[in-house]
Scaffold this motif. Structure first.
Motif, PDB file in Angstrom:
ATOM      1  N   CYS A  15      15.866  34.911  37.860  1.00  0.00           N
ATOM      2  CA  CYS A  15      17.193  35.009  37.235  1.00  0.00           C
ATOM      3  C   CYS A  15      18.136  33.939  37.791  1.00  0.00           C
ATOM      4  O   CYS A  15      18.886  33.309  37.032  1.00  0.00           O
ATOM      5  N   LEU A  16      18.099  33.734  39.105  1.00  0.00           N
ATOM      6  CA  LEU A  16      18.935  32.691  39.709  1.00  0.00           C
ATOM      7  C   LEU A  16      18.556  31.303  39.187  1.00  0.00           C
ATOM      8  O   LEU A  16      19.428  30.477  38.912  1.00  0.00           O
ATOM      9  N   LEU A  17      17.257  31.052  39.071  1.00  0.00           N
ATOM     10  CA  LEU A  17      16.796  29.771  38.541  1.00  0.00           C
ATOM     11  C   LEU A  17      17.279  29.584  37.101  1.00  0.00           C
ATOM     12  O   LEU A  17      17.798  28.519  36.737  1.00  0.00           O
ATOM     13  N   ALA A  18      17.113  30.614  36.275  1.00  0.00           N
ATOM     14  CA  ALA A  18      17.568  30.545  34.883  1.00  0.00           C
ATOM     15  C   ALA A  18      19.077  30.321  34.824  1.00  0.00           C
ATOM     16  O   ALA A  18      19.564  29.527  34.007  1.00  0.00           O
ATOM     17  N   LEU A  22      20.717  27.067  33.074  1.00  0.00           N
ATOM     18  CA  LEU A  22      21.658  27.234  31.960  1.00  0.00           C
ATOM     19  C   LEU A  22      23.048  26.715  32.321  1.00  0.00           C
ATOM     20  O   LEU A  22      23.734  26.135  31.473  1.00  0.00           O
ATOM     21  N   LEU A  23      23.465  26.893  33.554  1.00  0.00           N
ATOM     22  CA  LEU A  23      24.765  26.378  33.984  1.00  0.00           C
ATOM     23  C   LEU A  23      24.780  24.851  33.920  1.00  0.00           C
ATOM     24  O   LEU A  23      25.730  24.252  33.388  1.00  0.00           O
ATOM     25  N   ALA A  24      23.729  24.219  34.432  1.00  0.00           N
ATOM     26  CA  ALA A  24      23.641  22.760  34.373  1.00  0.00           C
ATOM     27  C   ALA A  24      23.619  22.273  32.923  1.00  0.00           C
ATOM     28  O   ALA A  24      24.302  21.297  32.575  1.00  0.00           O
ATOM     29  N   GLY A  25      22.854  22.958  32.082  1.00  0.00           N
ATOM     30  CA  GLY A  25      22.802  22.592  30.665  1.00  0.00           C
ATOM     31  C   GLY A  25      24.144  22.755  29.983  1.00  0.00           C
ATOM     32  O   GLY A  25      24.563  21.909  29.184  1.00  0.00           O
ATOM     33  N   ILE A  27      27.134  22.633  31.422  1.00  0.00           N
ATOM     34  CA  ILE A  27      28.049  21.600  31.921  1.00  0.00           C
ATOM     35  C   ILE A  27      27.760  20.259  31.241  1.00  0.00           C
ATOM     36  O   ILE A  27      28.681  19.520  30.889  1.00  0.00           O
ATOM     37  N   ALA A  28      26.492  19.957  31.024  1.00  0.00           N
ATOM     38  CA  ALA A  28      26.118  18.700  30.372  1.00  0.00           C
ATOM     39  C   ALA A  28      26.445  18.702  28.883  1.00  0.00           C
ATOM     40  O   ALA A  28      26.863  17.681  28.327  1.00  0.00           O
ATOM     41  N   LEU A  29      26.277  19.830  28.235  1.00  0.00           N
ATOM     42  CA  LEU A  29      26.425  19.914  26.783  1.00  0.00           C
ATOM     43  C   LEU A  29      27.874  20.108  26.337  1.00  0.00           C
ATOM     44  O   LEU A  29      28.270  19.615  25.279  1.00  0.00           O
ATOM     45  N   LEU A  30      28.650  20.796  27.105  1.00  0.00           N
ATOM     46  CA  LEU A  30      30.002  21.187  26.688  1.00  0.00           C
ATOM     47  C   LEU A  30      30.889  20.018  26.259  1.00  0.00           C
ATOM     48  O   LEU A  30      31.568  20.115  25.232  1.00  0.00           O
ATOM     49  N   PRO A  31      30.915  18.903  26.994  1.00  0.00           N
ATOM     50  CA  PRO A  31      31.797  17.799  26.563  1.00  0.00           C
ATOM     51  C   PRO A  31      31.420  17.205  25.202  1.00  0.00           C
ATOM     52  O   PRO A  31      32.256  16.567  24.563  1.00  0.00           O
ATOM     53  N   GLN A  32      30.208  17.422  24.751  1.00  0.00           N
ATOM     54  CA  GLN A  32      29.756  16.854  23.485  1.00  0.00           C
ATOM     55  C   GLN A  32      30.093  17.744  22.292  1.00  0.00           C
ATOM     56  O   GLN A  32      29.933  17.327  21.146  1.00  0.00           O
ATOM     57  N   LEU A  33      30.565  18.950  22.537  1.00  0.00           N
ATOM     58  CA  LEU A  33      30.826  19.906  21.466  1.00  0.00           C
ATOM     59  C   LEU A  33      32.310  19.957  21.140  1.00  0.00           C
ATOM     60  O   LEU A  33      33.152  19.928  22.028  1.00  0.00           O
ATOM     61  N   GLU A  34      32.609  20.072  19.848  1.00  0.00           N
ATOM     62  CA  GLU A  34      34.005  20.152  19.432  1.00  0.00           C
ATOM     63  C   GLU A  34      34.361  21.495  18.809  1.00  0.00           C
ATOM     64  O   GLU A  34      35.481  21.950  18.955  1.00  0.00           O
ATOM     65  N   ALA A  35      33.435  22.129  18.126  1.00  0.00           N
ATOM     66  CA  ALA A  35      33.721  23.393  17.436  1.00  0.00           C
ATOM     67  C   ALA A  35      33.996  24.492  18.467  1.00  0.00           C
ATOM     68  O   ALA A  35      33.152  24.769  19.321  1.00  0.00           O
ATOM     69  N   PRO A  36      35.184  25.129  18.388  1.00  0.00           N
ATOM     70  CA  PRO A  36      35.541  26.153  19.378  1.00  0.00           C
ATOM     71  C   PRO A  36      34.531  27.307  19.458  1.00  0.00           C
ATOM     72  O   PRO A  36      34.209  27.762  20.549  1.00  0.00           O
ATOM     73  N   ALA A  37      34.027  27.756  18.314  1.00  0.00           N
ATOM     74  CA  ALA A  37      33.068  28.871  18.330  1.00  0.00           C
ATOM     75  C   ALA A  37      31.777  28.457  19.031  1.00  0.00           C
ATOM     76  O   ALA A  37      31.211  29.236  19.813  1.00  0.00           O
ATOM     77  N   LEU A  38      31.324  27.252  18.768  1.00  0.00           N
ATOM     78  CA  LEU A  38      30.103  26.760  19.404  1.00  0.00           C
ATOM     79  C   LEU A  38      30.334  26.554  20.899  1.00  0.00           C
ATOM     80  O   LEU A  38      29.480  26.897  21.716  1.00  0.00           O
ATOM     81  N   ARG A  39      31.490  26.029  21.270  1.00  0.00           N
ATOM     82  CA  ARG A  39      31.820  25.850  22.692  1.00  0.00           C
ATOM     83  C   ARG A  39      31.837  27.206  23.394  1.00  0.00           C
ATOM     84  O   ARG A  39      31.342  27.343  24.506  1.00  0.00           O
ATOM     85  N   MET A  45      26.439  31.094  27.738  1.00  0.00           N
ATOM     86  CA  MET A  45      24.979  31.144  27.901  1.00  0.00           C
ATOM     87  C   MET A  45      24.537  31.500  29.328  1.00  0.00           C
ATOM     88  O   MET A  45      23.596  32.272  29.491  1.00  0.00           O
ATOM     89  N   PRO A  46      25.192  30.975  30.388  1.00  0.00           N
ATOM     90  CA  PRO A  46      24.760  31.360  31.739  1.00  0.00           C
ATOM     91  C   PRO A  46      24.942  32.851  32.044  1.00  0.00           C
ATOM     92  O   PRO A  46      24.391  33.350  33.024  1.00  0.00           O
ATOM     93  N   MET A  47      25.662  33.559  31.212  1.00  0.00           N
ATOM     94  CA  MET A  47      25.842  34.993  31.428  1.00  0.00           C
ATOM     95  C   MET A  47      24.578  35.788  31.122  1.00  0.00           C
ATOM     96  O   MET A  47      24.409  36.899  31.635  1.00  0.00           O
ATOM     97  N   LEU A  48      23.684  35.243  30.315  1.00  0.00           N
ATOM     98  CA  LEU A  48      22.442  35.966  29.997  1.00  0.00           C
ATOM     99  C   LEU A  48      21.629  36.273  31.257  1.00  0.00           C
ATOM    100  O   LEU A  48      21.258  37.431  31.479  1.00  0.00           O
ATOM    101  N   PRO A  49      21.356  35.285  32.121  1.00  0.00           N
ATOM    102  CA  PRO A  49      20.634  35.641  33.347  1.00  0.00           C
ATOM    103  C   PRO A  49      21.462  36.479  34.319  1.00  0.00           C
ATOM    104  O   PRO A  49      20.904  37.224  35.126  1.00  0.00           O
ATOM    105  N   VAL A  50      22.783  36.405  34.231  1.00  0.00           N
ATOM    106  CA  VAL A  50      23.620  37.259  35.078  1.00  0.00           C
ATOM    107  C   VAL A  50      23.429  38.720  34.677  1.00  0.00           C
ATOM    108  O   VAL A  50      23.287  39.600  35.539  1.00  0.00           O
TER     109      VAL A  50
END
Length: 126
Positions: A15-18, A22-25, A27-39, A45-50
């Motif tokens: 779970c920690l690894l996941a 997901l947190l790294a992904g 952080i990398a993906l967020l700046p590329q997204l503009e749609a508020p719902a998608l953001r 997403m990191p809440m799933l393993p939490v």
């Protein structure tokens, strides 16, 4: 280490690894997204393993014997009360100028207090 701790440590570690991946992904993906719902969906997403971690902890509490369960209960009560005291105290001090803390600070405080509580409770039942 043997017994019920091994599956727990393996599951918790996964779970920690996941979470880290997901947190790294995110952080990398967020700046590329503009749609508020998608953001919003991506940032959560990191809440799933939490959530999975919570399930893993509950399963472990069901696996352990009564003494270990009592130790965990005392440790969690210590962490719960300590986090309440620290967060409320800080909240009152914010009224007189202390900087606001992010909610991200709460869980690490609780986790540290849980570890301290485990040490204290374990020592009590030796």
């Amino acid at each position: 280490m043997k017994g019920p701790a091994m599956p727990y440590l393996r599951e918790f570690g996964l779970c920690l690894l996941a979470y880290g991946l997901l947190l790294a992904g995110t952080i990398a993906l967020l700046p590329q997204l503009e749609a508020p719902a998608l953001r919003g969906a991506v940032v959560l997403m990191p809440m799933l393993p939490v959530v999975a971690m919570g399930w893993v902890v509950l399963r472990q509490l069901r696996r352990i014997d009564e003494l270990q369960r009592r130790i965990q209960l005392e440790a969690l009560a210590f962490a719960f009360a300590g986090t309440a005291v620290l967060s409320l105290g800080h909240g009152f001090l914010e009224l007189v100028g202390l900087p606001r803390l992010s909610m991200f600070a709460v869980w690490p405080v609780m986790a540290i207090l849980w570890i301290v509580g485990l040490r204290l409770a374990t020592r009590r039942y030796r």
